[in-house]
Design an enzyme around this catalytic site. Structure first.
Site, short mmCIF file in Angstrom:
data_model
loop_
_atom_site.label_atom_id
_atom_site.label_comp_id
_atom_site.label_asym_id
_atom_site.label_seq_id
_atom_site.Cartn_x
_atom_site.Cartn_y
_atom_site.Cartn_z
N LYS A 80 1.00 -1.26 -0.15
CA LYS A 80 -0.02 -0.09 -0.04
C LYS A 80 0.83 1.23 -0.10
CE LYS A 80 -3.96 2.07 2.68
NZ LYS A 80 -4.78 2.02 3.83
N SER A 155 -9.59 1.60 2.96
CA SER A 155 -8.82 2.55 2.13
C SER A 155 -7.83 1.82 1.36
CB SER A 155 -7.95 3.67 2.90
OG SER A 155 -7.25 3.26 3.80
N SER A 179 -9.85 -0.53 7.18
CA SER A 179 -9.12 -0.48 5.92
C SER A 179 -8.46 -1.46 5.18
CB SER A 179 -8.10 0.93 5.86
OG SER A 179 -9.06 2.19 5.72
#
Lengths: 492, 488
Positions: A80, A155, A179
Site C-alpha cells: 500500500k 482505504s 481499511s
C-alpha cells in the site's frame, strides 16, 4: 495454471522443489498487471525493473541457501502506498506526496526485504488512508475485480484488488477503522488487522496514530499466517510496539477448533445489513458449530457509539499528523504565494483532497480550546467503554464472529458524495480499532455474485485463535473465491 | 506623608526558562545533540526532520536530567507523566507540532531560595517539564533585496527543559538573581551549559504592575528576546517603568501581549497581542505511551544529585571558616569550588588559598576572560605557592610577584623562585651586613630614630628590602635594625 494464481505457500513449495523460479513467478505477476491493471487500476506505481532485479537476486540467494531460505524469498508482493519504501515513491495517493521518494524503509519493508521479497509496486488507496472505496484517491479509483463498476473497498482498495486479481501474491495494507478487512471482504480475499502494537508503525505514514496498524492481504489463511510471522515483532523505533514474542502461527492455526467458544454480537446484525450477507455469515457460523465450536449470543452495547468516537479520535490525531505537509521540506508546494502564510494555506488547499480537508477541519475543531472536553476527552472515555464491552464478552467467549461489512461492494459513485453513508461502510470494523484488538476477514460466500466477508475479532495478541477459526472454516468450506476476470487474463 | 511612585505600585513577575540539555543524543532520535560545530542540516534523520512515517522514541537520559533538576528545585515528582502535542505551524517545526508536556509534567510544585545577598526570598516553581527544541530559522535579505528564510534542522529535537516559576518575583533585580541562581544549579547538575548568549538557556518573563492596594487584574505582558541576565533586568526595568507610567496616566490602556526586547534601543516593542495568540490544541501524544516513574527510580536519581550551591556554601563556612562572602564567591561554580578544595587540601591552609583565589586568581581570570578550568595555575601550583609562603621560603611580597609570573607563564611557583633567585633571605649574618650598610648610608634617618621618631625605622626597613630586591625576611630585618640602632 498460471503462476500468478499461486498462493504464497504454493509458490514457496514450487520454489523449494525447484519447479519454478522467482524470475518466472515475477514475470507471471507482471504479465497479469500488464493485462489487467489498465482495468483494475490497483497500482499507483509498478516497479517492474526493480522487481525483475530482485527476482534474479532471490533466485541466486535460493541457490546459496537452499532449505534455509526464508519463507517469503522471491515472492512478488504489492505494498500500500502509505508504507515508506526507500527509493520508491510513496504518495499516499495524494497530490501532496505525488513525487515524494522516501529516503528510508519502513520497519515492515526492512523485514520483508530481509526475507527477499520481490516488490512489484505500490498500491492505490484513499488519500492518506481516509475513505472506504479508493474513490478519495487523488489519482484514480481502483475497480473491484469481481465487478469493475464497483469499488474494491478502502482505504487499502488497491492492495485488496491486486491480490484478488492475482496482480500480487500477497500485499500489505493499513487498517485504521477497517481499511484492510473491509476491502478484503469486498474483494473476496483474506485480510488481517493485527493487535495494535503487533506490527511496527515505523515508516507507516500516520493517519491516526492510536488506531493505525499494518496487516496482510492474502489468498488464503495459511498465507496470512506466513506473512504475519514475517512482519510482526517488537521494534525499538516504535514506542507503541509491543514487546511480544511472535508465535509460530502457521503451526498453531492448524490446531482443532473443537471446544472454542465464539460470540455472535446482536449489534452486528442490525438494520442496514443486506439479507444475503447475513445469510452467508449465519451459514458460516453454522458450519463452525458443526466443527464443534460453541456459538453463543453476546452483546457489545456501546457499538452504536463507535462510529462517533472514531470520527472524533481519528480526525483529531490526523489533524496533527498531517500538519507536517506544508510544502517547505518536501511534497507539493504552491508556487503562487506572496507570503509564508499564504504559501501554507495555498499548498494545503491545493495539495489535499476534500475528504482529507474535511477530517482535518473536524479534528482541529474537536481539539480546539472550549471544545476539547466535549469532543476529544469524551470520545476517549467512550473508547474505554467500548474496550470494556469486548473485555466482558471475552470473559465468556474466545472470539467474536460477525460480518465484516453490512453490504457487498457498492457501485462507484454511489456513496462518494455522502460522507455519512461512506462512514457507515466501516460500522462493523471500527470498534476493533477503537479497542486495539486483532481482526480478520475471510470470504464466506457470494451474494449477487459478489464476495461476502466473515469477520473474527479476538483478544489482544490472540491472533492465534483467529487464525485457527479462519483456517478451520476455510478447510471446512473448501471454497476458493476467484473473480472471473482473472482466468486466463494473462498469456504467459 | 506622601507615598512615592515606587510605593504606590507593586510589580508581579513570573519567569519561564528553556534550557538545552547536554545529552549525547537528541530527545526522540539517535542523532547527536551536539550539533553546534556541524554544517546546517547534517545532524538530521527522518525523525527530527518530521518525515512521513517517522516516530519518536524517548531518550531516557533526558527524563533523568529533568527529574534531577526537579529534585534540585524541591519539586514533587508525580508517579505518572505523559507527553502531549502542542500544535502550531511554523517552518522551524517540522511535524507541525512540538512534543511537550501539558497537564502531567515530570516535576511540579518546587521552590528556590535566593541568597541573602539577593534578598533571600523563596520563589515558587510551578513545574519543570520536557520539550523538544525547534529548528533554527535565519531570515536573510540578499544584496538584490530578495528576502528569504533558511532553516537549519540540526537543532530540531534537541532536548529542552522548561522551568516555570510562580508569579512570586517582585523586582527586575530579583528576576535576574533568580535566573543566575537557576543557571548555577543547572550547571552544578552538569545537565546544561546554560549559556544565555548562545541560546542554551532562554528566558521569557511575564510582568504586570498593579496599584499596591488593589488586587491583580488579568493583563499580562510577556517579554522575550533577552540574551543575558543583564538584559532580563534592563527589559523588566523598562517594562516596569512603561506600565507604571500608563497607570500614573490614570487610564489603564495596557493589553495582554508579547513584547520583544530590543537590546540596541533599550526598549520593548509589541510583537503579538492576545487576539493573535495560538490555540495550541494540546492533546496526548499517541506515539508515546504515558510514563510511570517509580519511587525507586526517582530515589536512584536523587542519589546521583551532587552537593548543591547552598549546602556547599554552608559547608565552606563551617569547615574552612570562610567568610560568607568568600564562601559564596568560591561556590559560584562546581569547578571553582573543586579548585578551592583541591588546593586547600594540599596547602593545608584553606584561608590562605581562599584569600589568593578571591583577591588574585578570580581577578586575573576575569581580566583575561578565562574559565577556571582553563586557569594557567593548577590547584596544586597555587597550593605550592601557599606552602612556600607558610614555610618562610618566600615573603608575601615576593609571592605576589611569583603569582603573577605563574599566571602569565603557567610555570610552577618553585620553578619561578629558583629561576629568579627569589628565595627569602633569612640568613642573619647576611642580613646583618646589609643592615649595617643601610645604617651607615642613612644617617639622617638614624638621627630621627634616635630623637624618638620611631617611625623612621620603616624607612630603613624599606631600604634593606630595596637592597635585597624584596627578598629579605622583613621580620628578621626589623629585629636586626632595632638591635643595631639600640647599640648605636
Amino acid at each position: 495454471m498460471n503462476l500468478s494464481e499461486l498462493t504464497v505457500h504454493e509458490a514457496q513449495d514450487r520454489l523449494r522443489r525447484g519447479e519454478t523460479t522467482s524470475a518466472a513467478l515475477t514475470e507471471a505477476v507482471l504479465a497479469q498487471i500488464e493485462a489487467l491493471d489498465e482495468t483494475v487500476r490497483a497500482f499507483v506505481t509498478v516497479t517492474a525493473d526493480e522487481a525483475r532485479a530482485q527476482a534474479q537476486a532471490a533466485d541466486a540467494r535460493r541457490a546459496q541457501e537452499g532449505a534455509d531460505a526464508p519463507p517469503l524469498l522471491g515472492i512478488p508482493a504489492a505494498i500500500k502506498d502509505v508504507v515508506n519504501t526507500k527509493g520508491v515513491r510513496t504518495t499516499c495517493s495524494s497530490r501532496m506526496l505525488e513525487n515524494y521518494v522516501p529516503p528510508y524503509d519502513a520497519t515492515v519493508m526492512e523485514k520483508l526485504n530481509a526475507h527477499g521479497i520481490v516488490l512489484v509496486g505500490k498500491t492505490n488507496m484513499d488519500e492518506f488512508a481516509m475513505g472506504s472505496s479508493t474513490e478519495h484517491s487523488a489519482f484514480f479509483t481502483t475497480r473491484n475485480p469481481w465487478d469493475t463498476e464497483r469499488v474494491p473497498g478502502g482505504s487499502s482498495g488497491g492492495s485488496a484488488a491486486a491480490v484478488a486479481a492475482d496482480e500480487a501474491v500477497f500485499s500489505l495494507g493499513s487498517d485504521t477503522g477497517g481499511s484492510i478487512r473491509q476491502p478484503a471482504a469486498l474483494c473476496g480475499v483474506v485480510g488481517m488487522k493485527p493487535t495494535y502494537g503487533r506490527v511496527s508503525r515505523y515508516g507507516l505514514v500516520a493517519f491516526a496514530s492510536s488506531l493505525d496498524q499494518i496487516g496482510p492481504f492474502t489468498k488464503d489463511v495459511t498465507d496470512c499466517a506466513i506473512v504475519l510471522e514475517a512482519i510482526c515483532g517488537h521494534d525499538r523505533r516504535d514506542a507503541t510496539s509491543a514487546p511480544q514474542p511472535v508465535p509460530n502461527w502457521r503451526e498453531e492455526m492448524t490446531q482443532s477448533v473443537k471446544g472454542l467458544r465464539v460470540g455472535v454480537p446482536k449489534e452486528y446484525f442490525g438494520a442496514g445489513i443486506e439479507p444475503e450477507v447475513e445469510a452467508s455469515v449465519r451459514a458460516a457460523i453454522e458450519q463452525l458449530a458443526a466443527l464443534g465450536v460453541a456459538v453463543e449470543d453476546v452483546s457489545l452495547p456501546h457499538t452504536d457509539h463507535a462510529l462517533a468516537t472514531y470520527y472524533i479520535i481519528a480526525p483529531a490525531e490526523a489533524s496533527a499528523n498531517l500538519a507536517r505537509y506544508d510544502g517547505i521540506k518536501y511534497g507539493y508546494a504552491s508556487q503562487d504565494a506572496e507570503t509564508m502564510w499564504e504559501a501554507y494555506s495555498r499548498t494545503r488547499g491545493e495539495g489535499f483532497g476534500s475528504e482529507v480537508k474535511r477530517r482535518i477541519l473536524v479534528g482541529t475543531h474537536a481539539l480546539s480550546s472550549g471544545y476539547y472536553d466535549a469532543y476529544y476527552l469524551k470520545a476517549q472515555k467512550v473508547r474505554t467503554l467500548i474496550a470494556n464491552d469486548f473485555q466482558e464478552a471475552f470473559a465468556r467467549v474466545d472470539a467474536i464472529v460477525c460480518p465484516t461489512s453490512a453490504t457487498v461492494a457498492f457501485k462507484i459513485g454511489e456513496r462518494v458524495d455522502d460522507p455519512m453513508s461512506m462512514y457507515l461502510s466501516d460500522l462493523y470494523t471500527l470498534p476493533c480499532n477503537v479497542a486495539g484488538l486483532p481482526g480478520i476477514s475471510q470470504p464466506c460466500g457470494l451474494a449477487q455474485g459478489l464476495p461476502v466477508g466473515l469477520q473474527f475479532l479476538g483478544k489482544p495478541f490472540d491472533e492465534s485463535t483467529l487464525l485457527r477459526l479462519a483456517y478451520a472454516y476455510e478447510q471446512a468450506s473448501g471454497a476458493r473465491y476467484k473473480p472471473a476476470l482473472t482466468s486466463g487474463a494473462a498469456q504467459t | 506623608m506622601e507615598t512615592t511612585v515606587a510605593e504606590k505600585y507593586r510589580t508581579v513577575i513570573g519567569l519561564e526558562f528553556h534550557i538545552q540539555l547536554v545529552t549525547e543524543s537528541k530527545m526522540f532520535c539517535t542523532c547527536s545533540a551536539q550539533y553546534a560545530a556541524h554544517p546546517p542540516n547534517t545532524v538530521v534523520c527522518p525523525v527530527c526532520l518530521g518525515l512521513p512515517g517517522a516516530l519518536p522514541v524517548i531518550n531516557e537520559k533526558v527524563i533523568e536530567c529533568i527529574v534531577m533538576a526537579g529534585l534540585a528545585l524541591n519539586c514533587t515528582i508525580p508517579e505518572y507523566a505523559k507527553f502531549d502535542r502542542k500544535n502550531y505551524p511554523y517552518p522551524d517545526l517540522p511535524k507541525g507540532y512540538q512534543i511537550s508536556q501539558f497537564d502531567l509534567p515530570f516535576c511540579i510544585g518546587g521552590r528556590l531560595t535566593l541568597d541573602e545577598e539577593d534578598g533571600g526570598r523563596t520563589i515558587g516553581i510551578t513545574r519543570v517539564h520536557q520539550e523538544e527544541d525547534t529548528a533554527k530559522s535565519t531570515h536573510v535579505t540578499a544584496p538584490s533585496g530578495e528576502r528569504y528564510s533558511l532553516v537549519d534542522f540540526n537543532r530540531s529535537g534537541v532536548p529542552l527543559m522548561e522551568v516555570v516559576t510562580e508569579p512570586d518575583i517582585a523586582t527586575p533585580q530579583e528576576a535576574a538573581a533568580f535566573g543566575r541562581k537557576l543557571r548555577q544549579i543547572v550547571r552544578y547538575l552538569g545537565i546544561s551549559t546554560a549559556n544565555m548568549e548562545n541560546g542554551a538557556m532562554r528566558c521569557d518573563a511575564n510582568i504586570s504592575v498593579w496599584p499596591a492596594e488593589a488586587s491583580m487584574g488579568d493583563v499580562k505582558v510577556e517579554v522575550k528576546n533577552m540574551n543575558s541576565f543583564r538584559s532580563v533586568e534592563r527589559a523588566l526595568e523598562f517594562e516596569q517603568a512603561r506600565q507604571t507610567r500608563i497607570l500614573e496616566g490614570g487610564v489603564d490602556t495596557r493589553i495582554t501581549e508579547t513584547r520583544g526586547w530590543v537590546e540596541a534601543t533599550g526598549e520593548t516593542v509589541s510583537q503579538r497581542t492576545k487576539e493573535e495568540a495560538h490555540d495550541y490544541r494540546y492533546f496526548p501524544e499517541p506515539d508515546l505511551p504515558p510514563l510511570q516513574l517509580s519511587p525507586q527510580w526517582v530515589s536512584g536519581v536523587e542519589e546521583k544529585l551532587p552537593e548543591l550551591p547552598a549546602a556547599k556554601r554552608q559547608r565552606f563556612m563551617a569547615d574552612y571558616e570562610l567568610s560568607a562572602y568568600d564562601a559564596r564567591l568560591l561556590t559560584q561554580s562546581q569547578e571553582l569550588a573543586d579548585y578551592f578544595e583541591t588546593a586547600s587540601a594540599r596547602a593545608k591552609n584553606a584561608k590562605a588559598v581562599a584569600n589568593w583565589m578571591s583577591r588574585n586568581l578570580l581577578q586575573r581570570l576575569n581580566e583575561s576572560d578565562t574559565e577556571i578550568n582553563d586557569c594557567p595555575i593548577a590547584p596544586a601550583d597555587l597550593a605550592e605557592l601557599v606552602l612556600l609562603i607558610d614555610s618562610g621560603e618566600i615573603s608575601n611580597r615576593t609571592a605576589q610577584e611569583v603569582f603573577d609570573h605563574m599566571f602569565d607563564t603557567g610555570k610552577s611557583a618553585r620553578k619561578i623562585v629558583a629561576e629568579q633567585g627569589l628565595t627569602q633571605i633569612s640568613d642573619e649574618s647576611a642580613l646583618e651586613t646589609i643592615v649595617a650598610q643601610v645604617i651607615a648610608e642613612n644617617p639622617a634617618a638614624v638621627q630621627d630614630f634616635n630623637q624618638g621618631k620611631k617611625r623612621a625605622i620603616g624607612f630603613l626597613v624599606g631600604q634593606v628590602m630595596k637592597a635585597t630586591r624584596g627578598k629579605a625576611n622583613p621580620g628578621i630585618v626589623n629585629q636586626k635594625l632595632q638591635e643595631e640602632l639600640r647599640q648605636g
